[in-house]
Write a protein that holds these residues in place. Structure first.
Motif, short mmCIF file in Angstrom:
data_model
loop_
_atom_site.label_atom_id
_atom_site.label_comp_id
_atom_site.label_asym_id
_atom_site.label_seq_id
_atom_site.Cartn_x
_atom_site.Cartn_y
_atom_site.Cartn_z
N GLY A 1 0.80 -1.22 0.00
CA GLY A 1 0.00 0.00 0.00
C GLY A 1 0.83 1.27 0.00
O GLY A 1 0.29 2.35 -0.21
N ASP A 2 2.14 1.17 0.25
CA ASP A 2 2.96 2.37 0.30
C ASP A 2 3.02 3.10 -1.04
O ASP A 2 3.24 4.31 -1.08
N HIS A 3 2.89 2.37 -2.12
CA HIS A 3 2.94 3.01 -3.43
C HIS A 3 2.25 2.09 -4.42
O HIS A 3 2.04 0.90 -4.13
N ALA A 4 1.90 2.61 -5.59
CA ALA A 4 1.20 1.78 -6.57
C ALA A 4 1.24 2.45 -7.93
O ALA A 4 1.48 3.65 -8.03
N SER A 5 1.02 1.65 -8.96
CA SER A 5 0.89 2.16 -10.32
C SER A 5 -0.01 1.21 -11.10
O SER A 5 0.25 0.01 -11.14
N THR A 6 -1.06 1.73 -11.69
CA THR A 6 -1.98 0.87 -12.43
C THR A 6 -1.27 0.12 -13.55
O THR A 6 -1.39 -1.09 -13.69
N PHE A 7 -0.50 0.85 -14.35
CA PHE A 7 0.13 0.23 -15.52
C PHE A 7 1.48 -0.41 -15.20
O PHE A 7 1.99 -1.19 -16.00
N GLY A 8 2.07 -0.04 -14.07
CA GLY A 8 3.48 -0.38 -13.81
C GLY A 8 3.78 -1.86 -13.93
O GLY A 8 3.15 -2.69 -13.27
N GLY A 9 4.78 -2.20 -14.75
CA GLY A 9 5.25 -3.58 -14.85
C GLY A 9 4.27 -4.54 -15.49
O GLY A 9 4.29 -5.74 -15.19
N GLY A 10 3.43 -4.04 -16.38
CA GLY A 10 2.46 -4.91 -17.05
C GLY A 10 3.13 -5.93 -17.96
O GLY A 10 4.33 -5.84 -18.24
N PRO A 11 2.35 -6.93 -18.42
CA PRO A 11 2.94 -8.04 -19.18
C PRO A 11 3.63 -7.61 -20.48
O PRO A 11 4.69 -8.14 -20.80
N LEU A 12 3.05 -6.69 -21.22
CA LEU A 12 3.65 -6.30 -22.50
C LEU A 12 4.96 -5.53 -22.29
O LEU A 12 6.00 -5.91 -22.81
N VAL A 13 4.91 -4.46 -21.50
CA VAL A 13 6.13 -3.66 -21.32
C VAL A 13 7.23 -4.48 -20.66
O VAL A 13 8.41 -4.36 -21.01
N SER A 14 6.85 -5.34 -19.71
CA SER A 14 7.87 -6.14 -19.03
C SER A 14 8.53 -7.13 -19.98
O SER A 14 9.75 -7.33 -19.93
#
Ligand code: PLP
Length: 387
Positions: A270-283
């Motif tokens: 819960g300290d931080h978050a990103s909806t798109f961060g590290g998604g399957p395509l970009v990763s």
């Protein structure tokens, strides 16, 4: 046919050249009139593998073939875990947080550092003169461009600047108010300024003595650009937090924050978050980029090409009175000129070579890391013609 590209409905925050590019291959971009340009800017340090690289195209095709562009961080993502594992194995890092840009990486680092430093009093962030860390109100507060910041004040409070050229740059800084010290090992936007290893070592020592976290922003100088996977590896100094972005996902938006054990241990769900961060395509694409760059032969070639650049630019210093000095590492170079670097960049564009500026008087070279010896010589010859 040339179509005017005034883009009247795009918010006017950028000054752009008129003719759009329609395709790219290797280190060349083709515009809609059919002209080709040798790219020594890599889309501002992003296209490290140039255009149409087979590893990127294959990774995109494979990832799209699975149908999963995005699943959210409510679920595990195999490619993201593999990417974090590779980044950790290749660095000091215990854990990695993924976001979508360099600016976001800076913002995450601010929060992680404050969390790690505990108490509410230790919130200041110290940055260096000449720095660039991004454009949001936190990252911009740590960016040494008063003209960019002033219209939007107040920005993040507690930003302090030190001059790395001072004998005791940290003399006026109170560590008990400070969460982190953020530095680019090679400053990019600030004029391509490599920071001396001895200066970084002194910052490291101060951080060790005080508990302040040392953050290296390698958004521009990291991921092979200087001839090692990370720029810090040439300095003998290891940060607590490392920021990556620009070339990470081959032109798709992605940032990463690498943290050591101390920081990783302080962060809670819960300290931080990103909806798109590290998604399957970009990763998946980033993994392909990293697998390509993190090879001894690839990195050795960057070093080799860099020595060619250094030699040719030294020639310019000797033979062109307008060229004052050069600075750089690997395939990241600044040519400090008398007068306006923008004129040289425009003349180079007219001659078919894409260059960048950094501040007013520095021509910046960030060619794709995959550039061939021939293309490199060709671009350096064009540069020679236009200065
Ligand atoms: C470009 C850059 C950033 C900002 O990255 P964005 O992806 O534009 O948000 C931060 N730090 C450095 C060193 C950069 O070069």
């Amino acid at each position: 046919m040339t179509v005017e590209c005034r883009s009247s409905h795009l918010l006017a925050v950028y000054a752009r050249r008129d003719v759009p590019f329609v395709s790219g291959h290797g280190c060349y971009l083709i515009d809609e009139t059919g002209r080709s340009f040798l790219d020594f800017g890599s889309g501002i340090g992003v296209n490290a593998l140039g255009y149409g690289h087979p590893a990127i195209e294959a990774a995109v095709a494979r990832a799209l073939g699975s149908g999963l562009v995005h699943t959210s961080n409510l679920y595990r993502t195999a490619a993201g875990e593999a990417l974090a594992e590779h980044l950790s194995a290749a660095s000091f890092a215990e854990a990695v947080f993924f976001c979508n840009s360099g600016t976001e990486a800076t913002e995450a680092a601010i929060k992680f550092a404050r969390r790690t430093r505990g108490g509410r009093a230790r919130t200041d962030i110290v940055a260096a003169r000449g720095s660039f860390h991004g454009r949001t109100t936190g990252a911009l507060a740590l960016t040494d461009r008063p003209a960019w910041a002033e219209p939007f004040a107040p920005l993040l409070p507690g930003a302090r600047f030190i001059d790395l050229g001072d004998r005791e740059p940290l003399a006026a800084i109170d560590p008990e108010r400070t969460a982190a010290l953020i530095v680019e090992p090679v400053q990019g936007e600030g004029g391509v300024v490599p920071v001396d290893a001895s200066v970084l070592a002194a910052l490291r020592q101060w951080c060790d003595e005080t508990g302040v976290l040392l953050v290296f922003d390698e958004v521009q100088c990291g991921l092979g650009r200087t001839g090692t996977l990370f720029a810090y590896q040439q300095t003998g100094v290891t940060p607590d937090i490392l920021l990556l972005a620009k070339p990470l996902a081959g032109g798709l938006p992605m940032g990463a924050v690498l943290v050591n054990e101390r920081v990783a241990a302080a962060i809670r769900p819960g300290d931080h978050a990103s909806t798109f961060g590290g998604g399957p395509l970009v990763s998946a694409v980033a993994l392909a980029v990293l697998n390509t760059i993190d090879q001894p032969a690839f990195l050795a070639q960057v070093g080799e090409r860099g020595r060619v650049v250094a030699n040719r630019l030294q020639d310019l210093v000797r033979t062109r009175p307008r060229v004052r000095t050069i600075r750089g590492r690997g395939l990241m170079w600044g040519v400090v000129v008398e007068g306006d670097a923008g004129n040289i960049v425009t003349r180079a564009y007219e001659a078919g070579l894409l260059l960048l500026t950094a501040r007013r008087d520095v021509v910046r070279l960030l060619p794709p890391l995959v550039i061939s010896a021939d293309d490199l010589e060709r671009g350096l010859a064009l540069l020679r013609e236009v200065v």
